[in-house]
Design an enzyme around this catalytic site. Sequence first.
Site, PDB file in Angstrom:
ATOM      1  CG  ASP A  33       7.283  33.977 -12.672  1.00 47.62           C
ATOM      2  OD1 ASP A  33       7.759  34.811 -11.907  1.00 47.62           O
ATOM      3  OD2 ASP A  33       7.257  32.751 -12.455  1.00 47.62           O
ATOM      4  CE  LYS A  55      11.939  33.907  -9.976  1.00 49.98           C
ATOM      5  NZ  LYS A  55      11.737  32.567  -9.511  1.00 49.98           N
ATOM      6  N   GLY A  86       4.148  30.900 -15.029  1.00 51.91           N
ATOM      7  CA  GLY A  86       3.927  30.265 -16.326  1.00 51.91           C
ATOM      8  C   GLY A  86       3.787  28.759 -16.156  1.00 51.91           C
ATOM      9  N   GLY A  87       2.970  28.131 -17.012  1.00 52.43           N
ATOM     10  CA  GLY A  87       2.830  26.670 -16.957  1.00 52.43           C
ATOM     11  C   GLY A  87       2.207  26.233 -15.652  1.00 52.43           C
ATOM     12  CG  ASP A  88       1.864  22.662 -12.421  1.00 49.92           C
ATOM     13  OD1 ASP A  88       0.640  22.512 -12.280  1.00 49.92           O
ATOM     14  OD2 ASP A  88       2.708  22.428 -11.519  1.00 49.92           O
ATOM     15  CB  THR A 116       3.468  21.661 -17.351  1.00 50.71           C
ATOM     16  OG1 THR A 116       4.853  21.886 -17.620  1.00 50.71           O
ATOM     17  CG2 THR A 116       3.120  20.254 -17.797  1.00 50.71           C
ATOM     18  CG  MET A 169      14.295  26.372 -17.835  1.00 52.01           C
ATOM     19  SD  MET A 169      14.647  26.781 -16.126  1.00 52.01           S
ATOM     20  CE  MET A 169      13.944  25.385 -15.277  1.00 52.01           C
TER      21      MET A 169
HETATM   22  N1  SAH Z   1       6.418  26.080 -14.775  1.00 54.36           N
HETATM   23  C1  SAH Z   1       6.694  26.094 -16.177  1.00 54.36           C
HETATM   24  C2  SAH Z   1       8.146  25.856 -16.505  1.00 54.36           C
HETATM   25  C3  SAH Z   1       9.071  26.914 -15.969  1.00 54.36           C
HETATM   26  S1  SAH Z   1      10.721  26.676 -16.454  1.00 54.36           S
HETATM   27  C4  SAH Z   1       5.806  25.066 -16.887  1.00 54.36           C
HETATM   28  O1  SAH Z   1       5.187  24.235 -16.238  1.00 54.36           O
HETATM   29  O2  SAH Z   1       5.707  25.137 -18.106  1.00 54.36           O
HETATM   30  C5  SAH Z   1      10.795  27.658 -17.909  1.00 54.36           C
HETATM   31  C6  SAH Z   1      10.909  26.776 -19.118  1.00 54.36           C
HETATM   32  O3  SAH Z   1       9.624  26.298 -19.469  1.00 54.36           O
HETATM   33  C7  SAH Z   1      11.429  27.442 -20.362  1.00 54.36           C
HETATM   34  O4  SAH Z   1      12.828  27.527 -20.376  1.00 54.36           O
HETATM   35  C8  SAH Z   1      10.915  26.493 -21.421  1.00 54.36           C
HETATM   36  O5  SAH Z   1      11.697  25.337 -21.497  1.00 54.36           O
HETATM   37  C9  SAH Z   1       9.591  26.101 -20.850  1.00 54.36           C
HETATM   38  N2  SAH Z   1       8.470  26.907 -21.399  1.00 54.36           N
HETATM   39  C10 SAH Z   1       7.633  27.699 -20.744  1.00 54.36           C
HETATM   40  N3  SAH Z   1       6.682  28.192 -21.567  1.00 54.36           N
HETATM   41  C11 SAH Z   1       6.954  27.698 -22.788  1.00 54.36           C
HETATM   42  C12 SAH Z   1       6.359  27.797 -24.064  1.00 54.36           C
HETATM   43  N4  SAH Z   1       5.265  28.529 -24.277  1.00 54.36           N
HETATM   44  N5  SAH Z   1       6.909  27.135 -25.083  1.00 54.36           N
HETATM   45  C13 SAH Z   1       7.992  26.369 -24.911  1.00 54.36           C
HETATM   46  N6  SAH Z   1       8.586  26.223 -23.738  1.00 54.36           N
HETATM   47  C14 SAH Z   1       8.089  26.866 -22.678  1.00 54.36           C
END
Ligand code: SAH
Length: 484
Positions: A33, A55, A86-88, A116, A169
């Site tokens: 992603d 996306k 990204g994140g979880d 996350t 988001m």
């Molecule tokens: N799965 C991801 C979230 C996906 S939704 C997680 O667990 O982090 C995408 C949103 O995640 C973005 O719009 C933002 O709000 C947040 N996000 C992801 N990476 C970020 C970062 N490094 N700093 C701040 N917000 C982040």
Amino acid sequence: MKVTLVGAGPGGIGLLTLKGLEVLQAADVVLYDRFVSDDILAVIPESAEKINVGKSAGHHSVPQDTINNLLLEKAKQGKNVVRLKGGDPFIFARGGEELEFLAKNDIPFEVVPGITSAIAAAIYAGIPITHRDCASSLHIITVHAKNNEPLNIDFGALVKLNGTLVFLMGVAAVNTICENCIAAGMDKDMPAAIVENAATSSQRKFLGTVSNLPEIAHTNKVKSPAVIIIGKVCEFSERYDWFGKKPLRNKRIVVARIKSTKLAKSLEELGCDVIKFPCFKIVPLISSEKKLKDYSWLVFTSDIGVNIFFDYLIERGIDIRELGGIKIACVGIETEKEVKRRGIKADYVPTEYNGAALARGLIGLVKNGSKVLIARAKNGDQDLTRILADAGIAFDDVPIYEKIVDTSSTNTITLNDFDFAAFTSPSAVEGFAKLATNIDFHKIKVVCIGEKTAAAARAYGMEVYVSAEATIKSMVEKIKELSA
Ligand code: SAH
């Protein structure tokens, strides 16, 4: 055949789990992603297929159906497929939908959790996301509804919980979020924060209250990705701001890099936003067949040279014991360390880190009639060979690699993008100067590792600072001193 959903964490490779790393290193195909950082992508084997299905909010560059079908197609080919998010993978990342699709199609799957951004943002902003005194619950909320359907969030219920509210988001909806919280009865002075690019060197954090956060976010042009945190715990943010207090926070430094250099890493550790400028690439030169037994000394002048030399031995099936009777000399700590990593203790390292010092030292050490092998970059420092030749010492200067300006680099950089540039060799200066043609070199400050590099930078009219010693550590000290 298997699909593994892997959480990449919020930013760089440091916050990827060890399990995630293992899975990536064993992947045949990786679908990744947006927001997955370059240093994470770099651990994927070169032989693996990398597919960007990134996306961005509002416009899905690759529709979910296409992603699902790709997962299925690749898995059915018997591949080890990784879906990197990204994140979880289960937090607002459609992990559930993808698993449902795989389950329906009888494709085995596993999931590796990730850190996350919801939590990492708070941690890197100095916000203890729960606290016994003021927040006994944590709520992670998205304001991004499926297919742009209207939001269906019960703000009244959220506000009543008196916990910490974390919105993902939410940049475009910051007004709506804050207004709804206040309308649902939240104290107008409730502390709030917005954290952009959390847990990365370009992180920006803004603090306020639920009343003024929208204005603060607009004034500072906060962009996605950002996390909004609302709750009493935000009050601690200044006091616990461990990340913001790093000495090079908010400094932007260009590092003319080959790969992820030690310099870049040390600067990032100090909170600096490192702009990696890939201005040259290393081309190994397969040298002529020299016989190691003809030499009594082997000289390395860079860590890159050490790597290339030992890779060459392995490639050619040359037994390392053939180095047995040969003494080794190195210039510089980094070179010495690289030799040490191969289990070899260098026999001579001059206290001054330059070719001339090495040559002068060797004069007293090389026995009459024996020969020195210099394994280094093409067009290396001439002082080394001149001093050896003048002293009547026999040597072969063998170019084992070449640094060439990487004209394929698409990097564009402007004066406003950085505070300093840092150069660790004259060739880095040359590479930068050839590629950053839109920059007026008289207007930039640069930190150089030694006099040779400094001279190359001065020739372009740059404002030059030289580190006290020719080491990465000393360069970092210089940058800290100039940034204070
Ligand atoms: N799965 C991801 C979230 C996906 S939704 C997680 O667990 O982090 C995408 C949103 O995640 C973005 O719009 C933002 O709000 C947040 N996000 C992801 N990476 C970020 C970062 N490094 N700093 C701040 N917000 C982040």
